[in-house]
Motif scaffolding. Structure first.
Motif, PDB file in Angstrom:
ATOM      1  N   ARG A 372       4.183  -9.583  -2.311  1.00  0.00           N
ATOM      2  CA  ARG A 372       2.918 -10.266  -1.633  1.00  0.00           C
ATOM      3  C   ARG A 372       3.545 -11.697  -1.235  1.00  0.00           C
ATOM      4  O   ARG A 372       2.917 -12.184  -0.119  1.00  0.00           O
ATOM      5  CB  ARG A 372       1.956 -10.172  -2.789  1.00  0.00           C
ATOM      6  CG  ARG A 372       1.365  -8.820  -2.890  1.00  0.00           C
ATOM      7  CD  ARG A 372       0.365  -8.789  -4.036  1.00  0.00           C
ATOM      8  NE  ARG A 372      -0.280  -7.564  -4.531  1.00  0.00           N
ATOM      9  CZ  ARG A 372      -0.906  -7.198  -5.430  1.00  0.00           C
ATOM     10  NH1 ARG A 372      -0.989  -7.998  -6.535  1.00  0.00           N
ATOM     11  NH2 ARG A 372      -1.346  -6.142  -5.466  1.00  0.00           N
ATOM     12  N   THR A 381      -0.027  -8.726   4.731  1.00  0.00           N
ATOM     13  CA  THR A 381      -0.916  -8.368   3.747  1.00  0.00           C
ATOM     14  C   THR A 381       0.017  -7.084   2.920  1.00  0.00           C
ATOM     15  O   THR A 381       0.637  -6.549   3.723  1.00  0.00           O
ATOM     16  CB  THR A 381      -2.172  -7.697   4.072  1.00  0.00           C
ATOM     17  OG1 THR A 381      -2.281  -6.480   4.773  1.00  0.00           O
ATOM     18  CG2 THR A 381      -3.137  -8.828   4.445  1.00  0.00           C
ATOM     19  N   GLU A 383      -0.651  -3.947   0.051  1.00  0.00           N
ATOM     20  CA  GLU A 383      -1.505  -3.374  -0.658  1.00  0.00           C
ATOM     21  C   GLU A 383      -0.945  -2.452  -1.565  1.00  0.00           C
ATOM     22  O   GLU A 383      -0.171  -1.640  -1.025  1.00  0.00           O
ATOM     23  CB  GLU A 383      -2.586  -2.661   0.337  1.00  0.00           C
ATOM     24  CG  GLU A 383      -3.834  -2.003  -0.624  1.00  0.00           C
ATOM     25  CD  GLU A 383      -4.745  -1.474   0.409  1.00  0.00           C
ATOM     26  OE1 GLU A 383      -5.682  -0.840  -0.240  1.00  0.00           O
ATOM     27  OE2 GLU A 383      -4.516  -1.732   1.714  1.00  0.00           O
ATOM     28  N   ILE A 385      -1.146   0.641  -4.237  1.00  0.00           N
ATOM     29  CA  ILE A 385      -2.165   1.787  -4.564  1.00  0.00           C
ATOM     30  C   ILE A 385      -1.354   2.580  -5.672  1.00  0.00           C
ATOM     31  O   ILE A 385      -0.117   3.118  -5.333  1.00  0.00           O
ATOM     32  CB  ILE A 385      -2.572   2.552  -3.367  1.00  0.00           C
ATOM     33  CG1 ILE A 385      -3.532   1.625  -2.451  1.00  0.00           C
ATOM     34  CG2 ILE A 385      -3.740   3.791  -4.031  1.00  0.00           C
ATOM     35  CD1 ILE A 385      -3.944   2.480  -1.288  1.00  0.00           C
TER      36      ILE A 385
END
Length: 402
Positions: A372, A381, A383, A385
């Motif tokens: 990050r 960005t 992300e 999951i």
């Protein structure tokens, strides 16, 4: 790696110096034209001519002195104020009627330029000092001052002090902004160093700890020591490797911000030619890592491509460490008109809920810094999951810069 120092100079007061330069020229011309058109009223015109010649020569010769705060010394300010005061006191000698009817002085509104120079250079206290001398000179010149005289004196006094106060506020704002920018630069440098350490030293120490524990015996003791050093180094990284503040300089031209930029000339990142991201990611492909790429080059700035590739490497390291050596991973590169998206997915056990927050609390900043942090520096960005039992997916987005 080569480092260069970038110096950014900010000054909100520099436009004021340029405005003062224009003001002095225009008011000099105004005083001269006022004397030309009112020449019939002078009792001793040679006094007016002599002073205006000196004032004009002084104004033109000292233009470099009012170009900035460095050149505008105290000695110059004193001499400039003396010229204005002499002009005011000579007015009754050249034009006796001006003293009786509140007519203009010889320097007229040129005098305000001297007071404004004090205000811009030293703030409201210097402005009050200079405008007080001008007020006394005007009262002496009038002999019996009228209401208009006091009105003009008060106007110059209040205006100069107000401008001086505004200048002081602007300088304080400059210093605050400079300090904030230096804190940001120091923080970025700290995060860059932390990423490098995490990607190299901390990974090695973690591997030594795991292998030593598995082998047992003396190797186990070596692994224990490596684990202790890993914890100590993680604590140092999380607490900051470089000072987060430095006192900003305040040169006369404005606040100065110094930051260190790093060029990796060996990788060619200092050049402007775009880099094909596929060439940096292709070496990861293997029996357990599948790599899917577009048919055309995926072009990014060299620095952005290198940081994105490093983030992908960090994500794959996490797969090997947490999903196991036998886990399968997939890398997918998508090239969109305004951004590049790289997805790293694995079929491991996934990340338990709250594990990332716990890792950050323990000083394990792999995701926060190596992934990050890198994407944040690029304006992108990251992300993550993860579903327990169904693997983990990391989606990295980096904008394209024209």
């Amino acid at each position: 790696m080569a480092k260069r120092e970038r110096v950014v100079r900010m000054s909100v007061e520099q436009p004021l110096w340029r405005a003062l330069t224009a003001y002095r020229i225009l008011t000099m011309l105004y005083a001269v034209l006022l004397a030309v058109f009112g020449r019939d009223r002078y009792d001793r015109p040679w006094v007016a001519v002599a002073f205006l010649v000196v004032m004009s020569a002084w104004t033109l010769a000292t233009l470099p002195k009012v170009a900035g705060a460095v050149a505008c010394t105290k000695r110059f300010l004193g001499a400039d104020l003396a010229v204005a005061l002499v002009g005011i006191l000579l007015t009754p000698l050249a034009d006796f009627e001006a003293q009786q009817i509140d007519g203009p002085t010889l320097p007229s509104i040129w005098t305000a330029g001297s007071v404004l120079a004090f205000a811009i250079k030293g703030g409201w206290r210097w402005a009050a000092f200079a405008s007080t001398f001008v007020a006394v000179a005007n009262i002496i010149e009038r002999g019996e001052p009228s209401r208009d005289t006091f009105h003009n004196v008060l106007l110059v006094w209040v205006a100069s002090i107000a401008i001086g106060y505004v200048v002081e506020v602007a300088r304080a704002s400059e210093r605050t902004l400079a300090r904030a920018l230096e804190i940001e630069a120091a923080t970025r440098e700290r995060e860059r160093l932390a990423r490098d350490i995490h990607d190299s030293v901390l990974q090695v120490l973690a591997m030594v700890q795991r292998r030593g524990t598995a082998l047992g015996g003396e190797a186990a003791e070596l692994g224990r020591m490596a684990g202790e050093q890993e914890v100590a180094l993680r604590t140092l990284v999380s607490s900051g490797l470089v000072p987060t503040t430095r006192v900003s300089e305040d040169a006369a031209e404005g606040a100065v911000v110094r930051s260190v930029e790093v060029d990796d000339e060996e990788d060619g990142s200092s050049g402007r030619a775009a880099c094909d991201l596929r060439s940096l990611l292709a070496p990861h492909a293997g029996s357990r890592i599948s790599f899917a790429e577009p048919g055309a080059p995926v072009l990014l700035a060299p620095a952005a491509a290198k940081e994105l590739a490093a983030a992908v490497s960090a994500a794959l390291d996490n797969v090997r460490v947490h999903a196991g050596e036998t886990a399968q991973a997939w890398i997918l590169v998508e090239d969109w008109p305004d951004e590049v998206i790289v997805t790293v997915r694995d079929d491991g056990p996934g990340i338990p809920e709250g594990r990332l927050a716990q890792a950050e609390g323990e000083g394990r900043m792999g995701v926060a810094l190596s992934i990050r942090g890198r994407l944040r520096d690029l304006g992108g960005t990251a992300e993550l999951i993860s579903v327990p039992g169904q693997g983990t997916e990391v989606e990295l987005k980096v904008p394209k810069v024209a």
